[in-house]
Write an enzyme that holds these catalytic residues in place. Structure first.
Site, PDB file in Angstrom:
ATOM      1  N   HIS A 115      22.966  17.506  14.003  1.00 25.43           N
ATOM      2  CA  HIS A 115      24.101  16.741  14.512  1.00 25.43           C
ATOM      3  C   HIS A 115      23.787  16.024  15.829  1.00 25.43           C
ATOM      4  O   HIS A 115      22.995  16.489  16.648  1.00 25.43           O
ATOM      5  CB  HIS A 115      25.307  17.667  14.724  1.00 25.43           C
ATOM      6  CG  HIS A 115      25.054  18.726  15.763  1.00 25.43           C
ATOM      7  ND1 HIS A 115      25.321  18.539  17.105  1.00 25.43           N
ATOM      8  CD2 HIS A 115      24.551  19.974  15.655  1.00 25.43           C
ATOM      9  CE1 HIS A 115      25.004  19.618  17.780  1.00 25.43           C
ATOM     10  NE2 HIS A 115      24.534  20.514  16.931  1.00 25.43           N
ATOM     11  N   GLY A 127       3.743   1.138   7.685  1.00 26.93           N
ATOM     12  CA  GLY A 127       3.869   2.415   8.366  1.00 26.93           C
ATOM     13  C   GLY A 127       3.676   2.361   9.868  1.00 26.93           C
ATOM     14  O   GLY A 127       4.277   3.150  10.596  1.00 26.93           O
ATOM     15  N   SER A 140       0.836  -1.206   0.000  1.00 27.21           N
ATOM     16  CA  SER A 140       0.000   0.000   0.000  1.00 27.21           C
ATOM     17  C   SER A 140       0.869   1.254   0.000  1.00 27.21           C
ATOM     18  O   SER A 140       2.016   1.213  -0.429  1.00 27.21           O
ATOM     19  CB  SER A 140      -0.950  -0.033   1.198  1.00 27.21           C
ATOM     20  OG  SER A 140      -1.833  -1.133   1.101  1.00 27.21           O
ATOM     21  N   ASP A 191      -1.237  -8.997   2.554  1.00 27.24           N
ATOM     22  CA  ASP A 191      -2.362  -9.849   2.945  1.00 27.24           C
ATOM     23  C   ASP A 191      -3.660  -9.483   2.239  1.00 27.24           C
ATOM     24  O   ASP A 191      -4.639 -10.236   2.307  1.00 27.24           O
ATOM     25  CB  ASP A 191      -2.572  -9.795   4.463  1.00 27.24           C
ATOM     26  CG  ASP A 191      -1.490 -10.563   5.221  1.00 27.24           C
ATOM     27  OD1 ASP A 191      -0.785 -11.382   4.595  1.00 27.24           O
ATOM     28  OD2 ASP A 191      -1.351 -10.348   6.443  1.00 27.24           O
ATOM     29  N   HIS A 249       2.767   3.320   2.024  1.00 29.09           N
ATOM     30  CA  HIS A 249       4.154   3.374   2.480  1.00 29.09           C
ATOM     31  C   HIS A 249       5.019   2.389   1.705  1.00 29.09           C
ATOM     32  O   HIS A 249       6.154   2.714   1.308  1.00 29.09           O
ATOM     33  CB  HIS A 249       4.225   3.082   3.977  1.00 29.09           C
ATOM     34  CG  HIS A 249       5.618   3.088   4.518  1.00 29.09           C
ATOM     35  ND1 HIS A 249       6.446   4.191   4.474  1.00 29.09           N
ATOM     36  CD2 HIS A 249       6.349   2.095   5.110  1.00 29.09           C
ATOM     37  CE1 HIS A 249       7.610   3.891   5.022  1.00 29.09           C
ATOM     38  NE2 HIS A 249       7.577   2.636   5.392  1.00 29.09           N
TER      39      HIS A 249
END
Length: 206
Positions: free
Chosen positions: A135, A68, A11, A35, A13
């Site tokens: 950072h 997701g 789907s 599925d 994502h």
């Protein structure tokens, strides 16, 4: 790394994950497992079975979990790791990755992301479109940093947390595991307990 890539989830994502994999140009063969039997193909790539079929492909395929939902992604990837699956890292060619950045298996870094030096990102994370991590960030396993989210320097995000679209985290802030930060929220101080945090500045929903 193997020459075939199997993506779990066909789907929304999963399609973005596949698009990144195609742009990386490292796998001559890419396919999906899903599925939903109504999905026969996605992004021009075939759905060749259901999620439970994955274990018969482990010898010849790299496997990436394109799901997701953080907890579901964790459950699937942990089981794959137990079975010895080869789980790659996917990084969009247009992402900017600084020196001494460490990224663990099963994490996807999407288009327009900037990750500056000395940041560590755990396994199974989603660093979504246009996000920036400055950072010395420390991102736990199975975190989702949504599109357009910005983390300043020396931010820590605990395992399984979700930072909503366009959220901002100030420097030196720590966010506990299992938290949800709402869209557009601004986190300016540590979040030490599980909950949903929204607003400017971000406050816990009661």
């Amino acid at each position: 790394m193997k020459e075939k890539l199997l993506i779990i989830g066909a789907s929304g994502h999963g399609k973005v994950v596949a698009d990144i994999a195609l742009k990386m140009n490292k796998w001559p063969s890419i396919a999906f497992l899903d599925d939903d039997q109504n999905i026969k193909s996605s992004l021009g790539k075939e759905v060749i079975g259901t999620i439970n079929d994955v274990f018969k492909y482990l010898d010849n395929w790299d496997v990436f979990v394109g799901v997701g939902n953080n907890s579901m992604r964790e459950k699937i990837q942990d089981k794959l790791e137990t079975e010895g699956a080869s789980i790659p890292i996917l990084i969009h060619p247009n992402a900017v990755i600084g020196k001494h950045v460490e990224i663990a298996g099963g994490t996807v870094v999407m288009a327009g992301v900037v990750i500056n030096c000395c940041t560590e990102i755990g396994k199974g994370c989603i660093i979504n479109t246009g996000a920036s991590l400055d950072h010395d960030n420390l991102i736990g396993n199975y975190v989702h940093v949504s599109p357009g989210t910005h983390l300043a320097g020396t931010v820590t995000v605990g395992q399984g947390s979700w930072l909503g679209i366009g959220s901002i985290v100030s420097n030196n802030v720590k966010i506990a595991s299992g938290c949800k930060v709402g869209a557009g929220a601004v986190v300016i101080k540590d979040i030490s307990e599980i909950g949903i945090y929204v607003g400017i500045p971000a406050r816990k929903l009661e």
